[in-house]
Design a protein around this motif. Structure first.
Motif, PDB file in Angstrom:
ATOM      1  N   THR A   1     -40.461 -44.015  53.874  1.00 34.77           N
ATOM      2  CA  THR A   1     -39.154 -43.142  53.959  1.00 34.77           C
ATOM      3  C   THR A   1     -39.459 -42.306  55.075  1.00 34.77           C
ATOM      4  O   THR A   1     -38.285 -41.991  55.753  1.00 34.77           O
TER       5      THR A   1
ATOM      6  N   ARG B   1     -38.499 -41.490  43.266  1.00 32.59           N
ATOM      7  CA  ARG B   1     -39.591 -40.898  43.499  1.00 32.59           C
ATOM      8  C   ARG B   1     -40.705 -40.932  42.383  1.00 32.59           C
ATOM      9  O   ARG B   1     -41.919 -40.630  42.478  1.00 32.59           O
TER      10      ARG B   1
ATOM     11  N   TRP C   1     -34.703 -41.761  48.072  1.00 34.28           N
ATOM     12  CA  TRP C   1     -36.249 -41.235  47.646  1.00 34.28           C
ATOM     13  C   TRP C   1     -36.148 -40.613  46.525  1.00 34.28           C
ATOM     14  O   TRP C   1     -37.050 -40.627  45.566  1.00 34.28           O
TER      15      TRP C   1
ATOM     16  N   TRP D   1     -44.563 -46.458  50.006  1.00 32.58           N
ATOM     17  CA  TRP D   1     -43.112 -45.803  49.895  1.00 32.58           C
ATOM     18  C   TRP D   1     -43.051 -44.571  50.768  1.00 32.58           C
ATOM     19  O   TRP D   1     -41.810 -44.454  51.420  1.00 32.58           O
TER      20      TRP D   1
ATOM     21  N   ILE E   1     -30.913 -41.569  52.813  1.00 29.80           N
ATOM     22  CA  ILE E   1     -32.400 -41.994  52.860  1.00 29.80           C
ATOM     23  C   ILE E   1     -33.020 -40.994  51.679  1.00 29.80           C
ATOM     24  O   ILE E   1     -33.902 -41.226  50.829  1.00 29.80           O
TER      25      ILE E   1
END
Length: 473
Positions: A63, A23, A19, A59, A15
């Motif tokens: 996450t 990002r 990310w 987003w 994860i």
């Protein structure tokens, strides 16, 4: 407890890696926002600003949600590993599907805003830009495919030696160790060959034109191809070392211990982390290089990306750089091969998922079942089954505990509270275990070619079957 930490660390790593790769997806770079070309002054447009804010918020929620759920599905490993596998598999499918949605949805919405406001660059035919100076020199500093052939030959040598030195009796009745040995050798050679072919493909990939300055194009393409070539070579080398280690241990010890597999996994993890580091460095250096460009070239081909994937019937390439993740490649879905490969990968993934569910469901609630049909005894537990004739029984004994010596799993399931399936013991040879928890006595059944150990949660059941089998001794 160990499996809990393995699953938890894997989920968190996955994860956070995704990310970290995404990002900066809301940044305006190379004339694009969310993979769509728009004028820079359009960034202040209310629809664009609203989409940027909502996409970033979605987003972050995505996450955080999967950090929590991805951690929660690991806890069943503390009491029931099979439940953990099912929960983790279900979570992974949901995560990957939702990841695809959250990655491509902003692109589709951004393209709709672009079309609504007429920000397209229109042309009658698709434009293909070529920088001949960059094309001529882009591959000069790329590690060649020669080193992959060296690694392939190093892996092929043990296999050739085994094939030449094995006698005819081994080919008629191969042991588990010899089968595992050939499997390791062939897998290593196939992987090395794949890396070699990918290296050849890399040298044929068309260079990307980023700028009117050939020096910028040359530097960017050399950086990208060189980094990818290093990733392929490093992966090939570490794979070779890890498989050769297993091969050497199997040749010397005749069996692979848990520590050997641990070293193998550690080497594979080193490979993954090294490749991730190289790709992150590539992304950072490439971004710095292109940000310093004073004469960038932007080609508006967004119409081929409007659905969230690349579909350009005018482009003969099968693989193209993914504009949603610059360190990744994607298939051209306008090519029949692209559709076939994607469909095949989805089919293989679905097949693996169904097999995992099929194999794990019987382990959720383990129940021993012993039946007798005439002269045949059938034993099943946790999805594993074995049948034998009473005439094959040499002896049957009740034990308070398992014999000394270690039992090595060949094909079975093993956790803290159960050991089920095919095993091997140095003194006893081939064994079949149907053991659940600490439930003495243990019934030992010695057959002509193997030994069976089983116990039961039902009091008196092992004594009953001991009497049945002892009558035939």
């Amino acid at each position: 407890m160990l499996m809990f930490f393995i699953f938890l660390s894997t989920n968190l790593f996955l994860i956070l890696l995704v990310w970290a790769c995404s990002r900066n997806r809301g940044d305006y770079r190379q004339g694009m926002l969310f993979g769509v070309h728009i004028p820079q002054d359009a960034l202040t447009h209310p629809d664009v600003a609203a989409l940027t804010a909502s996409a970033q918020k979605s987003w972050n929620r995505f996450t955080v949600f999967h950090l929590v759920i991805g951690s929660a599905v690991c806890f069943p490993a503390l009491w029931n590993f099979a439940v953990c596998i099912l929960a983790w598999t279900l979570w992974l499918v949901i995560y990957l599907v939702s990841l695809s949605y959250y990655t491509t949805d902003p692109l589709r919405k951004m393209y709709a805003i672009k079309s609504k406001n007429g920000w397209q660059q229109t042309r009658d035919k698709p434009l293909v830009r070529v920088d001949t100076a960059a094309c001529a020199a882009a591959n000069e500093k790329t590690p060649g495919a020669f080193w992959h052939l060296v690694i392939f030959c190093a892996l092929l040598a043990p296999m050739a030696y085994d094939m030449l030195s094995s006698g005819p009796q081994n080919s008629l009745a191969p042991s588990f160790e010899s089968c595992l040995q050939y499997y390791l050798e062939s897998t290593a050679c196939i992987l090395s060959l794949v890396f070699f072919l990918l290296q050849l493909f890399l040298t044929k990939v068309r260079n990307t034109v980023y700028s009117a300055d050939s020096r910028i194009n040359l530097a960017a393409n050399q950086l990208e191809k060189s980094t990818w070539a290093k990733c392929l070579l490093l992966s090939d080398a570490i794979n070779a070392v890890s498989f050769l280690y297993l091969y050497a241990r199997l040749r010397t010890a005749q069996i692979l211990y848990d520590a050997d597999w641990g070293i193998f996994v550690l080497l594979q993890l080193t490979e993954v982390l090294s490749v991730c580091f190289l790709l992150f460095s590539l992304s950072k250096q490439k971004r710095q290089l292109l940000d310093s460009d004073l004469s960038p070239i932007f080609t508006d081909d967004d119409v081929y990306w409007k659905n969230g994937y690349y579909c350009n019937p005018f482009d003969p390439r099968l693989l193209v750089q993914n504009r949603l993740c610059e360190t990744n490649y994607t298939f051209n879905m306008a090519r029949p091969a692209g559709k076939f490969i994607n469909a095949a990968l989805c089919f293989i993934g679905a097949l693996g998922l169904l097999f995992c569910i099929y194999a794990v469901i019987p382990l959720i609630s383990i129940q021993l079942k012993i039946t007798q049909n005439g002269n045949e005894i059938s034993i099943s537990e946790g999805g594993y089954h074995h049948a034998f004739s009473i005439d094959e029984v040499k002896s049957a004994s009740l034990l308070d505990q398992m014999p000394d010596g270690r039992f090595f799993k060949v094909n079975g399931a093993s956790m803290d509270d159960y050991d089920i399936g095919r095993y091997k013991n140095r003194e006893l040879g081939k064994c079949y275990l149907f053991l659940y928890g600490d439930n003495p006595p243990i019934l030992e059944i010695k057959l002509t070619d193997q030994t069976i150990f089983l116990n039961s949660q039902t009091k008196g059941e092992m004594e009953k079957w001991h009497r049945v089998l002892s009558q035939n001794e």
